[in-house]
Design a protein around this motif. Structure first.
Motif, mmCIF file in Angstrom:
data_model
loop_
_atom_site.group_PDB
_atom_site.id
_atom_site.type_symbol
_atom_site.label_atom_id
_atom_site.label_comp_id
_atom_site.label_asym_id
_atom_site.label_seq_id
_atom_site.Cartn_x
_atom_site.Cartn_y
_atom_site.Cartn_z
ATOM 1 N N ASN A 133 -39.192 29.640 -35.392
ATOM 2 C CA ASN A 133 -40.545 29.981 -35.817
ATOM 3 C C ASN A 133 -40.749 29.384 -37.209
ATOM 4 O O ASN A 133 -39.950 28.560 -37.660
ATOM 5 N N ARG A 134 -41.789 29.803 -37.905
ATOM 6 C CA ARG A 134 -42.075 29.177 -39.203
ATOM 7 C C ARG A 134 -41.011 29.485 -40.244
ATOM 8 O O ARG A 134 -40.916 28.796 -41.260
ATOM 9 N N GLN A 179 -43.126 25.200 -31.005
ATOM 10 C CA GLN A 179 -42.621 26.336 -31.776
ATOM 11 C C GLN A 179 -42.791 27.643 -31.006
ATOM 12 O O GLN A 179 -43.813 27.858 -30.358
#
Length: 390
Positions: A133-134, A179
């Motif tokens: 993820n981020r 993502q």
């Protein structure tokens, strides 16, 4: 009984973790159609699923594929868009007739995700790497050249994304296709203990551990340690590295099994030391049950299988994703990086791991967590739960 469609890319590291899940689903009475490629047909059909080969829709691999694997985002997006649109007519027709209850698609196999969204079919993302993820994406640590290639390819990426939108697909930002997000049901084939930053992922992530069919070891107890060497199934044409391993470990009071891939001409490596066995491929799960040390490229499956059996690792990653896996292993004290491929460094690193009890103990602790995660049974349970909620 439910109808479940699987989609995957033509890669062993992405296909193998799903096979025991498919076998379990078929065992429970579900009908599984697996959209894959001829190279994997026998493995898939051996699970009881129907294999639908999609080779005709895949564009030819570039001549410099070894330089692009894991590094060229524009080529990846271009390939996935090509396959999505090339298969579209066939999939819409077949799914209109067969009416699947669920689509399970590899995280890189974007076409499965796009078809699910377009047709409103419940979707499960199959993640054979760490979940990204981020937060965890920062662990990839791309090199300057890789960042430059991504920026240089942005015009091509944007053009391919526009092409998807013109064909009616929801495709806003390219990274949203790749993502993981907290609103998507996702199976991750690792444990929450091994997954970096596991607390940043929602409850829709199920960390099920590796999905393995562990063979019964029939080997006699070894009289001396076994060192296993493998650089995986993709970027494994490394003749000089294999020769350095031979030079480093020949004549030592150890046995060495080295899997060098089908593209390596074994006779060209030179005289094989008497304590070495060299093959294109081996039964990795069988070998790891006997191994004391694993010299690895740090692919997620290889690392997970090694840790599952409590085997410490010499870490030699070949691309950014593998680097993230290697750093996690080092962080948890179950392996050390190979700082040089020279024979002296190889010998020193292997000797250290053979003599270091803490690395083996740490590998065993991670392996225990991987086993607790549930494996194929837990993954199959997850897919059934998602179908029941639809």
């Amino acid at each position: 009984m439910s109808r479940i469609a699987f989609f995957n890319i033509p890669a062993y590291g992405h296909t193998n973790p799903t096979l025991e899940v498919v076998r379990e689903l078929v065992k429970r009475g579900h009908e599984v159609h697996y959209y894959s490629f001829r190279e994997f047909r026998d493995r898939i059909e051996n699970t009881g699923a129907a294999c639908i080969c999609c080779d005709e829709y895949m564009p030819p691999a570039p001549a410099d594929i070894d330089k692009k694997v894991g590094r060229d985002l524009a080529s990846l997006i271009s390939m996935t868009v090509h396959v999505t649109l090339a298969m579209e007519e066939r999939i819409l027709k077949e799914f209109g007739e067969w009416k699947p209850d669920c689509i399970v698609s590899d995280s890189i196999c974007i076409w499965g995700k796009l078809y699910a969204k377009r047709l409103g079919i419940p979707y499960v993302c199959s993640t054979t790497t760490f979940a990204f993820n981020r937060y965890t994406a920062k662990l990839m640590k791309q090199k300057p050249g890789e960042i430059f290639r991504m920026m240089a390819g942005m015009s091509e990426i944007n053009a391919r994304m526009e092409e998807l939108r013109q064909h009616g697909y929801q495709a806003d930002k390219f990274y949203e296709l790749l993502q993981n997000d907290n609103d998507t049901d996702t199976i991750v084939y690792t444990s929450p203990e091994f997954q970096p930053m596991a607390d940043t992922f929602s409850s829709r992530y199920r960390f099920t551990g590796p999905s393995l069919a562990v063979p019964v070891s029939a080997a006699a107890e070894r009289r001396r340690p076994l060192v296993y060497v493998s650089l995986g199934t993709v970027l494994n044409k490394k003749d000089s590295f294999y020769r350095n391993c031979m030079e480093a470990l020949k004549g030592e009071n150890i046995d060495v099994i080295m899997a060098v891939g089908s593209r390596t001409d074994i006779p060209s490596l030179g005289d094989i030391p008497s304590n070495f066995t060299i093959s294109p491929r081996v039964d990795q799960l069988q070998v790891l049950q006997e191994a004391s040390v694993f010299i690895t490229h740090c692919g997620m499956n290889s690392v997970s299988e090694s840790l599952y059996f409590g085997v410490p690792l010499v870490l030699f990653p070949q691309q950014p994703e593998e680097g993230a896996v290697a750093r996690r292993v080092r962080e948890l004290g179950a392996g050390i990086f190979l700082k040089s491929t020279r024979p002296a460094a190889l010998k020193r690193t292997v000797t250290y791991l053979l003599e270091n009890k803490s690395c083996r103990e740490n590998a065993g602790k991670i392996g225990a967590g991987l086993k607790r995660a549930g494996g194929a049974l837990k993954a199959a349970d997850t897919i059934e739960e998602i179908i029941e909620k639809k």
